[in-house]
Design an enzyme around this catalytic site. Structure first.
Site, short mmCIF file in Angstrom:
data_model
loop_
_atom_site.label_atom_id
_atom_site.label_comp_id
_atom_site.label_asym_id
_atom_site.label_seq_id
_atom_site.Cartn_x
_atom_site.Cartn_y
_atom_site.Cartn_z
CB CYS A 55 -0.86 -0.19 1.20
SG CYS A 55 -2.24 1.47 1.19
CB CYS A 59 -1.39 3.94 8.13
SG CYS A 59 -2.70 4.55 6.73
CB CYS A 62 -0.82 -0.20 8.32
SG CYS A 62 -1.44 -1.33 7.00
CB CYS A 99 -15.28 -7.76 6.54
SG CYS A 99 -14.62 -5.80 6.49
CB CYS A 131 -18.69 -5.68 5.56
SG CYS A 131 -17.55 -4.01 6.32
CB CYS A 191 -18.31 -0.55 9.76
SG CYS A 191 -17.06 -1.35 10.89
NE ARG A 263 -17.44 -6.14 14.22
CZ ARG A 263 -17.64 -5.17 13.10
NH1 ARG A 263 -16.91 -4.34 12.55
NH2 ARG A 263 -18.96 -4.95 12.80
N1 SAM Z 1 -6.70 0.19 3.31
C1 SAM Z 1 -7.94 0.49 4.01
C2 SAM Z 1 -8.10 1.67 4.68
O1 SAM Z 1 -7.02 1.85 5.41
O2 SAM Z 1 -9.03 2.05 4.90
C3 SAM Z 1 -8.75 -0.69 4.40
C4 SAM Z 1 -7.72 -1.66 5.20
S1 SAM Z 1 -7.02 -1.15 6.53
C5 SAM Z 1 -5.89 -2.38 6.99
C6 SAM Z 1 -8.38 -0.97 7.84
C7 SAM Z 1 -8.21 -0.90 9.31
O3 SAM Z 1 -7.56 -1.80 9.95
C8 SAM Z 1 -7.36 0.47 9.54
O4 SAM Z 1 -8.10 1.57 9.20
C9 SAM Z 1 -6.87 0.25 10.89
O5 SAM Z 1 -7.99 1.11 11.79
C10 SAM Z 1 -6.92 -1.16 11.09
N2 SAM Z 1 -5.68 -1.47 11.50
C11 SAM Z 1 -4.70 -1.88 10.27
N3 SAM Z 1 -3.53 -2.12 10.86
C12 SAM Z 1 -3.69 -2.25 12.37
C13 SAM Z 1 -2.90 -2.73 13.59
N4 SAM Z 1 -1.44 -2.97 13.47
N5 SAM Z 1 -3.52 -2.73 14.78
C14 SAM Z 1 -4.59 -2.32 14.97
N6 SAM Z 1 -5.54 -2.15 13.75
C15 SAM Z 1 -5.09 -2.05 12.62
C1 DTB Z 2 -11.00 -2.73 11.90
O1 DTB Z 2 -11.52 -1.77 12.56
N1 DTB Z 2 -10.23 -3.73 12.25
C2 DTB Z 2 -9.96 -4.68 11.22
C3 DTB Z 2 -10.91 -4.43 10.23
N2 DTB Z 2 -11.69 -3.11 10.57
C4 DTB Z 2 -10.54 -4.21 8.87
C5 DTB Z 2 -8.92 -4.81 10.84
C6 DTB Z 2 -7.51 -5.03 11.87
C7 DTB Z 2 -6.21 -5.36 11.24
C8 DTB Z 2 -5.17 -5.85 11.89
C9 DTB Z 2 -3.89 -5.69 11.62
C10 DTB Z 2 -3.85 -6.51 10.48
O2 DTB Z 2 -4.28 -8.03 10.89
O3 DTB Z 2 -3.16 -6.66 9.25
FE1 SF4 Z 3 -2.92 1.22 3.25
FE2 SF4 Z 3 -2.60 -0.02 5.74
FE3 SF4 Z 3 -3.16 2.72 5.51
FE4 SF4 Z 3 -5.10 0.85 4.71
S1 SF4 Z 3 -4.31 1.12 6.86
S2 SF4 Z 3 -4.45 2.61 3.62
S3 SF4 Z 3 -3.86 -0.73 4.11
S4 SF4 Z 3 -1.34 1.67 4.95
#
Ligand code: SAM
Ligand code: DTB
Ligand code: SF4
Length: 322
Positions: A55, A59, A62, A99, A131, A191, A263
């Site tokens: 990506c 973030c 992430c 989802c 979702c 959500c 959740r």
């Molecule tokens: N790329 C899209 C976005 O950012 O909206 C969708 C996928 S993103 C991984 C969805 C959500 O996962 C993020 O907004 C964040 O709240 C959660 N998330 C990602 N990495 C995480 C982590 N290491 N711990 C907890 N939540 C995480």
């Molecule tokens: C949300 O609030 N938590 C989920 C879902 N929406 C998409 C994602 C959590 C991701 C945790 C890090 C991972 O597994 O990559």
């Molecule tokens: Fe990309 Fe992760 Fe940010 Fe979603 S949360 S926009 S997958 S870097």
């Protein structure tokens, strides 16, 4: 009696709730929970990463951001039949919401989006709530998803507007709010929640809850994630979130957004049964099931079955079977 939902909570009111003595807070949240929901029912959702890694966003939490060196391997969009097979397995295991997540900054109008629309149609036809979480969406893209049968869209605020700049620089808070508006306008269930444990202050947590509860309509689901610190990301060394912080966040969300599904999302692998029970007492009524979230571990179906048995919980039926 139907209680009117308030979308005018002040920051002061929210912080007073958040700072109540914790057992009193759990009690009050429990009362609100019982007024609006069956406290034994917990929604079981399954997540699948349909497009993993690579990506362009930054973030800080992430593991899928291309710029950080994590163990996540970049994959193309999964084949549709593989996604539908995973959805069928999730349904067989008792999940009512499926989802699909993509490591995209935003949806682009290309062949991959057309394939996601097919996946949405396929999962919808299986009788599950579908979702997606695909990043930013235009109004038109939201309409297309709705037309394909999308039930809900996940797009988290993640944190407060102030703290957001410390966590993500490649898009703005207004971009996030804009997408939520597009989703709402397309009549897709919203959500949206966030993550705690990213170095934010309590005020940041309150500010995020303030923004969520002051949207024109409350989100139908509010995920509360505990940061999963992933090696290679800037937040890899963050301390584990205390269960009491999760409880306060969940209970406050429950009180100010009484009808939402709150959740208990990322972070369950590091919580024992008793800690998760506290979160349910505080008003959480939804979880992600299955041994993987998107890329990080989650309790497996067998241990969640045991959790449900021990706590006398039952999976909430899908909206389709209500
Ligand atoms: N790329 C899209 C976005 O950012 O909206 C969708 C996928 S993103 C991984 C969805 C959500 O996962 C993020 O907004 C964040 O709240 C959660 N998330 C990602 N990495 C995480 C982590 N290491 N711990 C907890 N939540 C995480
Ligand atoms: C949300 O609030 N938590 C989920 C879902 N929406 C998409 C994602 C959590 C991701 C945790 C890090 C991972 O597994 O990559
Ligand atoms: Fe990309 Fe992760 Fe940010 Fe979603 S949360 S926009 S997958 S870097």
């Amino acid at each position: 009696m139907q209680v009117a939902l308030r979308t005018d909570w002040s920051r002061k009111e929210i912080i007073e709730i958040y700072n109540l003595p914790v057992l009193e807070l759990i009690h009050r949240a429990g009362e609100v929970h019982r007024r609006h929901h069956d406290p034994q029912e917990v929604q079981v959702c399954t997540l699948l990463s349909i497009k993993t890694g690579g990506c362009p966003e930054d973030c800080a939490y992430c593991p899928q951001a291309a710029r950080y060196h994590t163990d996540v391997e970049v994959e193309k969009l999964l084949p549709t039949d593989q996604v539908l097979k995973a959805a069928a397995e999730a349904k067989a295991a008792g999940s009512t919401r499926f989802c699909m997540g993509a490591a995209w900054r935003e949806v682009r109008d290309n062949g991959d989006f057309d394939r996601v629309l097919d996946m949405v149609k396929g999962v919808c036809n299986m009788g599950m709530e579908v979702c997606c979480t695909l990043g930013m969406l235009t109004g038109e893209q939201a309409e297309k998803l709705k037309h394909a049968g999308l039930y809900a869209y996940n797009h988290n605020l993640d944190t407060s507007e102030d703290h957001y700049q410390e966590i993500i620089t490649t898009r703005t808070y207004d971009d996030r709010l804009n997408t939520l508006e597009n989703v709402r306008e397309a009549k897709i269930s919203v959500c949206s929640g966030g993550i705690i444990g990213m170095g934010e202050t309590i005020q940041d947590r309150i500010d995020m809850l303030y923004t969520l509860s002051n949207l024109p309509e409350h989100p139908e689901s509010v995920p509360v994630n505990a940061l999963v610190p992933v090696p290679g990301t800037p937040l890899e060394d963050q301390e584990k979130v205390s269960v009491w912080d999760m409880v306060r966040m969940i209970a406050t969300a429950r009180i100010i957004m009484p009808r939402a599904m709150v959740r208990l999302s990322a972070g369950r692998v590091r919580m024992n049964t008793e800690e998760q029970a506290l979160c349910f007492l505080a008003g959480a009524n939804s979880i992600f099931a299955g041994d993987k979230l998107l890329t990080t571990p989650n309790p497996d179906f067998a241990s969640d079955r045991e959790l449900f048995q021990k706590l006398d919980l039952k999976p909430r039926p899908s909206y389709k079977s209500v």
